[in-house]
Write an enzyme that holds these catalytic residues in place. Structure first.
Site, mmCIF file in Angstrom:
data_model
loop_
_atom_site.group_PDB
_atom_site.id
_atom_site.type_symbol
_atom_site.label_atom_id
_atom_site.label_comp_id
_atom_site.label_asym_id
_atom_site.label_seq_id
_atom_site.Cartn_x
_atom_site.Cartn_y
_atom_site.Cartn_z
ATOM 1 N N GLU A 124 -13.388 13.081 59.805
ATOM 2 C CA GLU A 124 -14.372 12.018 59.625
ATOM 3 C C GLU A 124 -14.858 11.828 58.179
ATOM 4 O O GLU A 124 -16.038 12.067 57.870
ATOM 5 C CB GLU A 124 -15.573 12.256 60.545
ATOM 6 C CG GLU A 124 -15.201 12.225 62.014
ATOM 7 C CD GLU A 124 -16.406 12.259 62.935
ATOM 8 O OE1 GLU A 124 -17.542 12.520 62.459
ATOM 9 O OE2 GLU A 124 -16.228 12.032 64.149
ATOM 10 N N GLU B 275 -11.249 12.293 68.617
ATOM 11 C CA GLU B 275 -12.501 12.589 69.297
ATOM 12 C C GLU B 275 -12.947 11.394 70.129
ATOM 13 O O GLU B 275 -12.841 10.246 69.676
ATOM 14 C CB GLU B 275 -13.622 12.932 68.305
ATOM 15 C CG GLU B 275 -13.448 14.235 67.555
ATOM 16 C CD GLU B 275 -14.648 14.545 66.650
ATOM 17 O OE1 GLU B 275 -15.746 13.977 66.915
ATOM 18 O OE2 GLU B 275 -14.491 15.331 65.710
#
Length: 398
Positions: free
Chosen positions: A158, A271
């Site tokens: 991320e 995710e």
């Protein structure tokens, strides 16, 4: 004959009702994040401040049909000093975990869980943490695992707080360093803005949408896929247990999926999650059905999350064991219809014809930092990695 045919239709319908909804063939890679080694600060003591996956529990998850495990860890613990060797103890913990998973036939996604930072400094061209620093880290890590084809290199968790036009250069530097070691492992490339699929095309979190710059990702083997994350709560952050609607996951994935298809890219969802309620259950089911229905794009997914220290965390699928009996978390049953065959194998570069020798047509500007890192010990004479792979051939293998 008409009556006999009607009876057959009714019988088929009854069987479907008894066994549940038929979702079709699972994707190649379906599993879970095995979290814990990223817990705590930039240092700490293993099994006190942070923890690697429990091997017994991991074996149980594999028995359910999970065949890929994303393993987060901290860059700072793995390499306490930039441009220096990896920490022997920390690398040992990770290697033991990887060998346990891959030795049982599963895949592992290595995940430096650092949001494009190191000790509070974001990766940049000339700052405290440079492209070369990041590339050298990946050079060392890839040298450790390059002979295990079941290890997938997830470049970074991320990326955030970094512009898209900067991040793609850092990613290219890391990819170049990996390939210059001779490693042919699959690479997963995230975007900025926490690599959210919902704003990949239209969002400007990193100064410009990921869609604008990530076509410039350059891999000599073209053996990479884009990793996206997607949560379903009000701000897509995954910080509460509600889902906006039962179809929000499908709606926000459409633009990213179309972008991949238009540009000839593969993707992986690293995710996603939902709280234990009816709306999220249907949302996750619809989401996974969507991914399966777009199997020309999606290699697979890892749910967030399992891990031994989650306790009552709202998204946890870490099972507990009482008197020898495994007790599953509610969300596990949502995932089970979509779990892959445990013996799935993703194509590797050796699967491609030796005559293939072209790229996907994307060009990388001179600022793409796709040269060898200048850090100590850097590989300066890259070995031949064979012919480049066309993305069209990469996709056609599925």
């Amino acid at each position: 004959k008409k009556e006999k045919g009607m009876k057959s239709v009714l019988l088929i319908g009854l069987v479907v009702c008894l066994i549940g909804v038929v979702y079709g063939d699972p994707l190649l890679l379906t599993g879970v994040n095995s979290a814990g080694a990223e817990f705590g600060g930039s240092s700490g003591t293993v099994n006190f401040d942070y923890v690697y996956p429990d091997l017994t529990t991991s074996a149980h998850l594999r028995s359910l049909g999970m065949n890929v495990f994303r393993v987060p860890f901290k860059w700072e613990r793995m390499q306490p000093i930039l441009n220096a060797a990896l920490n022997t103890s920390e690398l040992g913990y990770l290697t033991r975990t990887v060998n346990n998973f891959t030795g049982s036939g599963s895949y592992v996604v290595l995940d430096p869980h650092n949001y494009a930072g190191y000790r509070g400094n974001k990766i940049s061209a000339n700052g405290n943490v440079t492209f070369d620093n990041f590339a050298y880290f990946w050079q060392l890590l890839s040298q450790t695992f390059q002979n295990n084809p079941r290890v997938i290199f997830g470049l970074m968790n991320e990326p955030s707080g970094i512009r898209t036009d900067v991040w793609f250069q850092a990613a290219n530097a890391a990819i170049a360093a990996i390939r210059q070691t001779g490693a042919k492992n699959l690479i997963l490339v995230p975007g900025t803005g926490y690599t959210g699929a919902h704003w990949w095309v239209s969002g400007g979190y990193g100064g410009a949408p990921n869609a604008q710059y990530m076509t410039n990702i350059s891999d000599p083997l073209n053996y990479f896929a884009f990793e996206v994350h997607q949560y379903f709560d009000s701000d897509y952050s995954g910080t509460n247990d509600t889902c906006r609607s039962v179809d929000i996951g499908v709606r926000v994935m459409n633009s990213f999926t179309n972008w991949c298809r238009t540009n000839g890219f593969k993707a992986f969802v690293g995710e996603f999650a939902g709280g234990n309620n009816a709306v999220c259950q249907q949302c996750v089911t619809n989401f996974l059905s969507f991914l399966q229905n777009n199997s020309d794009i999606y290699l697979g997914w890892t749910y967030w999350a399992a891990g031994p220290w989650w306790g009552n965390y709202m998204f946890s699928v870490e099972p507990t064991r009482t008197n020898g009996t495994w007790i599953e978390k509610p969300q596990t049953s949502w995932l089970q219809p979509f779990l892959a065959r445990t013996n799935s194998v993703i194509p590797d570069p050796s699967s491609f014809p030796s005559t293939i020798a072209s790229s996907n047509g994307a060009t990388s500007p001179s600022t793409g930092a796709s040269t060898a890192p200048s850090s100590p010990g850097a590989v300066t004479n890259p070995p031949s990695t064979g012919a480049a792979i066309t993305l069209s051939s990469w996709i056609n293998l599925f």
